[in-house]
Design a protein around this motif. Structure first.
Motif, PDB file in Angstrom:
ATOM      1  N   MET A 142      45.492   1.304 -15.209  1.00 24.25           N
ATOM      2  CA  MET A 142      44.692   2.525 -15.079  1.00 24.25           C
ATOM      3  C   MET A 142      43.383   2.409 -15.827  1.00 24.25           C
ATOM      4  SD  MET A 142      44.625   4.914 -17.874  1.00 24.25           S
ATOM      5  CE  MET A 142      44.011   3.853 -19.171  1.00 24.25           C
ATOM      6  N   LYS A 143      42.460   3.289 -15.454  1.00 21.13           N
ATOM      7  CA  LYS A 143      41.207   3.431 -16.188  1.00 21.13           C
ATOM      8  C   LYS A 143      41.023   4.894 -16.536  1.00 21.13           C
ATOM      9  CE  LYS A 143      37.135   3.483 -14.145  1.00 21.13           C
ATOM     10  NZ  LYS A 143      35.900   3.032 -13.483  1.00 21.13           N
ATOM     11  N   MET A 144      40.716   5.153 -17.787  1.00 27.65           N
ATOM     12  CA  MET A 144      40.475   6.519 -18.226  1.00 27.65           C
ATOM     13  C   MET A 144      39.072   6.579 -18.814  1.00 27.65           C
ATOM     14  SD  MET A 144      42.939   8.797 -20.575  1.00 27.65           S
ATOM     15  CE  MET A 144      42.860  10.560 -20.217  1.00 27.65           C
ATOM     16  N   LEU A 145      38.228   7.430 -18.246  1.00 28.58           N
ATOM     17  CA  LEU A 145      36.850   7.553 -18.714  1.00 28.58           C
ATOM     18  C   LEU A 145      36.538   8.990 -19.091  1.00 28.58           C
ATOM     19  CD1 LEU A 145      34.644   5.535 -16.154  1.00 28.58           C
ATOM     20  CD2 LEU A 145      35.500   4.762 -18.364  1.00 28.58           C
ATOM     21  N   GLY A 146      35.765   9.148 -20.117  1.00 29.53           N
ATOM     22  CA  GLY A 146      35.241  10.455 -20.479  1.00 29.53           C
ATOM     23  C   GLY A 146      33.726  10.424 -20.375  1.00 29.53           C
ATOM     24  N   TRP A 147      33.146  11.560 -20.071  1.00 32.60           N
ATOM     25  CA  TRP A 147      31.688  11.650 -19.946  1.00 32.60           C
ATOM     26  C   TRP A 147      31.220  12.906 -20.651  1.00 32.60           C
ATOM     27  CZ3 TRP A 147      28.475  15.285 -17.543  1.00 32.60           C
ATOM     28  CH2 TRP A 147      27.135  14.919 -17.429  1.00 32.60           C
ATOM     29  N   CYS A 148      30.231  12.758 -21.503  1.00 33.18           N
ATOM     30  CA  CYS A 148      29.698  13.914 -22.219  1.00 33.18           C
ATOM     31  C   CYS A 148      28.179  13.903 -22.144  1.00 33.18           C
ATOM     32  CB  CYS A 148      30.158  13.899 -23.682  1.00 33.18           C
ATOM     33  SG  CYS A 148      29.431  15.244 -24.631  1.00 33.18           S
ATOM     34  N   ALA A 149      27.628  14.958 -21.554  1.00 34.39           N
ATOM     35  CA  ALA A 149      26.177  15.042 -21.333  1.00 34.39           C
ATOM     36  C   ALA A 149      25.384  15.034 -22.639  1.00 34.39           C
ATOM     37  CB  ALA A 149      25.837  16.304 -20.536  1.00 34.39           C
ATOM     38  N   GLU A 150      26.005  15.526 -23.716  1.00 33.53           N
ATOM     39  CA  GLU A 150      25.277  15.632 -24.987  1.00 33.53           C
ATOM     40  C   GLU A 150      25.236  14.322 -25.764  1.00 33.53           C
ATOM     41  OE1 GLU A 150      27.647  18.725 -26.792  1.00 33.53           O
ATOM     42  OE2 GLU A 150      27.481  19.744 -24.860  1.00 33.53           O
ATOM     43  N   ASN A 151      26.021  13.347 -25.349  1.00 32.33           N
ATOM     44  CA  ASN A 151      26.127  12.128 -26.150  1.00 32.33           C
ATOM     45  C   ASN A 151      24.815  11.383 -26.385  1.00 32.33           C
ATOM     46  OD1 ASN A 151      28.743  12.466 -26.844  1.00 32.33           O
ATOM     47  ND2 ASN A 151      29.573  10.776 -25.624  1.00 32.33           N
ATOM     48  N   PRO A 152      23.959  11.215 -25.354  1.00 31.53           N
ATOM     49  CA  PRO A 152      22.714  10.479 -25.619  1.00 31.53           C
ATOM     50  C   PRO A 152      21.903  11.110 -26.748  1.00 31.53           C
ATOM     51  CG  PRO A 152      23.107  10.637 -23.275  1.00 31.53           C
ATOM     52  CD  PRO A 152      24.144  11.513 -23.930  1.00 31.53           C
ATOM     53  N   ALA A 153      21.869  12.441 -26.808  1.00 28.85           N
ATOM     54  CA  ALA A 153      21.142  13.111 -27.893  1.00 28.85           C
ATOM     55  C   ALA A 153      21.788  12.834 -29.250  1.00 28.85           C
ATOM     56  CB  ALA A 153      21.082  14.613 -27.628  1.00 28.85           C
ATOM     57  N   ARG A 154      23.055  12.439 -29.237  1.00 33.69           N
ATOM     58  CA  ARG A 154      23.748  12.090 -30.491  1.00 33.69           C
ATOM     59  C   ARG A 154      23.731  10.592 -30.733  1.00 33.69           C
ATOM     60  NH1 ARG A 154      29.314  14.846 -28.449  1.00 33.69           N
ATOM     61  NH2 ARG A 154      29.248  16.802 -29.585  1.00 33.69           N
ATOM     62  N   ASN A 155      22.973   9.895 -29.887  1.00 33.27           N
ATOM     63  CA  ASN A 155      22.915   8.436 -29.990  1.00 33.27           C
ATOM     64  C   ASN A 155      24.268   7.783 -29.660  1.00 33.27           C
ATOM     65  OD1 ASN A 155      21.240   6.330 -30.209  1.00 33.27           O
ATOM     66  ND2 ASN A 155      21.224   6.233 -32.455  1.00 33.27           N
ATOM     67  N   LEU A 156      24.997   8.423 -28.763  1.00 35.83           N
ATOM     68  CA  LEU A 156      26.286   7.877 -28.310  1.00 35.83           C
ATOM     69  C   LEU A 156      26.204   7.645 -26.806  1.00 35.83           C
ATOM     70  CD1 LEU A 156      28.764  10.317 -30.119  1.00 35.83           C
ATOM     71  CD2 LEU A 156      28.436   7.889 -30.644  1.00 35.83           C
ATOM     72  N   PRO A 157      26.954   6.676 -26.284  1.00 36.06           N
ATOM     73  CA  PRO A 157      26.929   6.465 -24.834  1.00 36.06           C
ATOM     74  C   PRO A 157      27.549   7.671 -24.105  1.00 36.06           C
ATOM     75  CG  PRO A 157      28.652   5.129 -25.844  1.00 36.06           C
ATOM     76  CD  PRO A 157      27.879   5.759 -26.965  1.00 36.06           C
ATOM     77  N   PRO A 158      26.936   8.094 -22.986  1.00 35.84           N
ATOM     78  CA  PRO A 158      27.462   9.268 -22.283  1.00 35.84           C
ATOM     79  C   PRO A 158      28.861   9.018 -21.703  1.00 35.84           C
ATOM     80  CG  PRO A 158      25.721   8.208 -20.995  1.00 35.84           C
ATOM     81  CD  PRO A 158      25.738   7.534 -22.327  1.00 35.84           C
TER      82      PRO A 158
END
Lengths: 330, 330
Positions: free
Chosen positions: B69-85
Motif C-alpha cells: 500500500m501507499k499512504m500519502l498526506g497532503w497539507c496546503a500550509e506545509n510550504p509556508a512552514r518549509n515542509l513538503p506539501p
C-alpha cells in the motif's frame, strides 16, 4: 526531510504494557462514540483462504491528532519455515502536518491492543462476581487475552484453557501458570467444552475457526462472552442462535456485521443492526451495559484501526521523550 | 525477525529512473488487464477539503509476487512552514511469506510513476506526428510529466507551459529548459489557454483544480489529453462535454468513474462505464487505441497502487543487489 521513528518489538515492549494499552484502547472506543475518531472500510484479501491472508485497517483520531493504518499478512506455512505466521507494520501520521511520525512492528501492537479489547469487554460486561473464565484458543491471542484479564479482572480464580490441539492447551497452562500465580490455570479437553462452558462466568473465544464450536445450550445465564477470533468473512466461533440470544455489544457495529462473529447471525436475520450496541457508547454512559445477573452478554471485537493507532501513538510519544527507537530522516 | 529495507529519496533516485518507471508502470497496467493484479478500493479522507487530505491506495501483483500500500498526506500550509506539501510511505510485502520487504518514501515514487503514466498515455494514444505539447500545471507533477515526455515522446519540439500563477510557469520554463535543451519550452498565459490549446497536439493537465478550465471548443481534432490532476472526489480539470466527446481511456475504469476526471461526466450520464477502455487492454492488444488522426483521445489517470508497488518493488530488488538503503530487523 522529516524524522521518522521506527519501533521494533523490543522498543515497543519497553514503552507500552497492558495497563497503558487498556487505557489507549478505551480512549479510542470513547472517541469513536463521540464522533472524534473514525475508521475506513477494512480491506481483506485472501490470497489462499486459510493459508495466505492480509488485512489493512485504517482510521483517524481527531482527538489525538493522528491517523494511519496497519497492514498485516498471515501465512499458515510460516511456522514450519521458522518464520512468524503474522507480520506487518503500522504507520502513524500527524493530522496537522500530514506527515508520517513513525513506523511500528504491527504484531506486538496487535497482541496488546487485542488483549486490551478483551480486558475492556470483560471489565465492562462480565458480572463483577465472575470467578471462572474459559479461554478457547491457546495460541498467541489466548496469551494476550490472559494478560488482559490478569489486569482487568483480578477477582478471577480459575482460568480454564481449551484448544482443538490438546498439546497446545497443556503447553499454554504450563508456560502461563508461572506468570500468573494468582490464578489457577487448568487445561480442559476440547471434547469436554460443554462442561467447561457451563462452569464459566466468562468465555473468551480466540481461535481461527471457520465453523462454530460454542453451542447456545452449553452457555449458562449470566455468562459474558468475548468473541475475539472471528475478524474476517468466513470465520466463526459461536452458534448463531447463541449470538441471537445474547445482548450484543461490538467495537464497531458496521465491522462486526460485515466480518465479525455477528456476520453469521446477521445473514440469518437473527441480529438486526439496531440490536448491536457499540462499547464506546457504554463507556461514555450513553447506553446501558449489562442490566441483570441473568443476561448473557456478548462483546464482538473485530479490531479497529484506531485501537492500533492510539496504542502506537502512545508508544511513539514515549519513545520520543525517552530517545528510544531508530530515527531515520525521510 | 526479518530484515526490512528502508529507501529514502536519495536511495530511490539512485535505483530507478524514468525509463525503469515507465517499464514498471506498463507492466503493472498489463498485469491488471490480464487479471494478474488487482487494486482495493481507494480510501480518501479530506480532513479539511483543499487544505488537509490523505489517500491510501492498496493492491496486489500476483505476477510480481508482491502486495502492499501507499499512504500519502497532503497539507496546503506545509510550504509556508518549509515542509513538503505531500509526504507519505509505501510498504511492499511479499505474497509468499506475507511479510514486509521494505518501506519507501512515497513522494519520489509517486512523482516518477505519475510521470511514467503520462508518458505511457502519450506514447500509446497521441498522434505519432505530435509536435507541440501543452502542460497545464507548473508544479511538481508538471515536472514529472515533462520528464516522462522527454523519454517517451522525443519527437516533440515545443512544450507550452501554463499555470494559474504565472510566476510559476515562468519559473518552470527557466528551470526546466536547461534540463531539456532538445525541446523549446515556452510559458503561456493562463488567460490565453484557448490559443495554446488549439496549437497543441498533446495536452497534459496536472493541477489541483476543482473547477474545469479546459473547454471542449478549444481542443482541436486529433488532440490527445492526459488528465492527471483529478484523483479525488471534487477535483476537475476538463469540461464534461469535452470528456463526452473524446474516446476515453483510463488506468482503472472503476477508479476514474469514482474519483477521476470522468467522475463529472459520469454523474451527468455523459460517459457510460462501457465507453471507458482500460489502457492495459490496449497495451496487451486486446482492444484498439486511437483509430484515426481526427479523434480526440483522453487518458484519465487516477493512479493505481500497483504502479507504486511495481516501481517500489523494482527499487527494492535493485537495492538488495547493490546493498543500498537502511536495513533494520523487525
Amino acid at each position: 526531510m522529516y524524522p521518522l521513528r521506527l519501533l521494533d518489538r523490543s522498543h515497543f515492549e519497553k514503552l507500552v504494557g497492558i495497563p497503558e494499552a487498556i487505557e489507549g484502547v478505551e480512549q479510542a472506543y470513547r472517541l469513536f462514540s463521540r464522533g472524534e475518531a473514525g475508521v475506513f472500510p477494512v480491506i481483506v484479501h485472501q490470497f489462499e483462504p486459510g493459508r495466505r491472508e492480509m488485512d489493512l485497517k485504517a482510521g483517524h483520531l481527531a482527538g489525538a491528532g493522528v491517523f494511519g493504518m496497519k497492514m498485516l499478512g498471515w501465512c499458515a506455512e510460516n511456522p514450519a519455515r521458522n518464520l512468524p505466521p503474522l507480520a506487518g507494520l503500522i504507520i502513524v501520521m500527524d493530522v496537522d502536518r500530514q506527515q508520517p511520525l513513525g513506523i511500528l512492528d504491527g504484531t506486538p501492537v496487535t497482541f496488546l491492543r487485542t488483549g486490551a479489547a478483551g480486558a475492556i469487554g470483560a471489565r465492562t460486561f462480565a458480572r463483577k462476581d465472575s470467578r471462572t473464565a474459559l479461554i478457547v484458543g491457546a495460541g498467541n491471542q489466548g496469551r494476550a487475552q490472559l494478560l488482559g484479564l490478569s489486569f482487568a479482572m483480578p477477582q478471577l480464580e480459575t482460568i480454564l484453557v481449551a484448544d482443538i490441539l490438546e498439546s497446545q492447551s497443556a503447553r499454554f497452562v504450563e508456560e502461563q501458570q508461572a506468570l500468573y500465580p494468582r490464578f489457577k490455570l487448568q487445561a480442559v479437553p476440547f471434547s469436554g467444552l460443554s462442561r467447561a462452558t457451563e462452569e464459566s462466568d466468562l468465555i473468551i473465544t480466540c481461535t481461527r475457526s471457520r465453523e462454530f464450536f460454542l453451542k447456545k445450550e452449553w452457555v449458562s445465564p449470566g455468562t459474558h462472552i468475548n468473541a475475539i477470533g472471528a475478524d474476517m468473512p468466513g470465520k466463526q466461533e459461536l452458534e448463531p442462535a447463541l449470538v441471537a440470544s445474547a445482548k450484543v455489544f461490538a467495537d464497531s457495529a458496521t465491522q462486526v456485521v460485515a466480518k465479525g462473529e455477528c456476520q453469521h447471525a446477521a445473514k440469518l436475520g437473527l441480529v438486526p443492526a439496531e440490536r448491536i450496541t457499540e462499547i464506546g457508547t457504554v463507556l461514555e454512559g450513553m447506553k446501558p451495559g449489562r442490566l441483570s445477573a441473568e443476561e448473557i452478554t456478548l462483546f464482538d471485537a473485530t479490531g479497529m484501526a484506531i485501537q492500533d493507532l492510539m496504542v502506537a501513538a502512545m508508544a511513539l510519544n514515549r519513545a520520543e521523550k525517552k530517545g528510544i527507537g531508530t530515527v531515520v530522516h525521510f
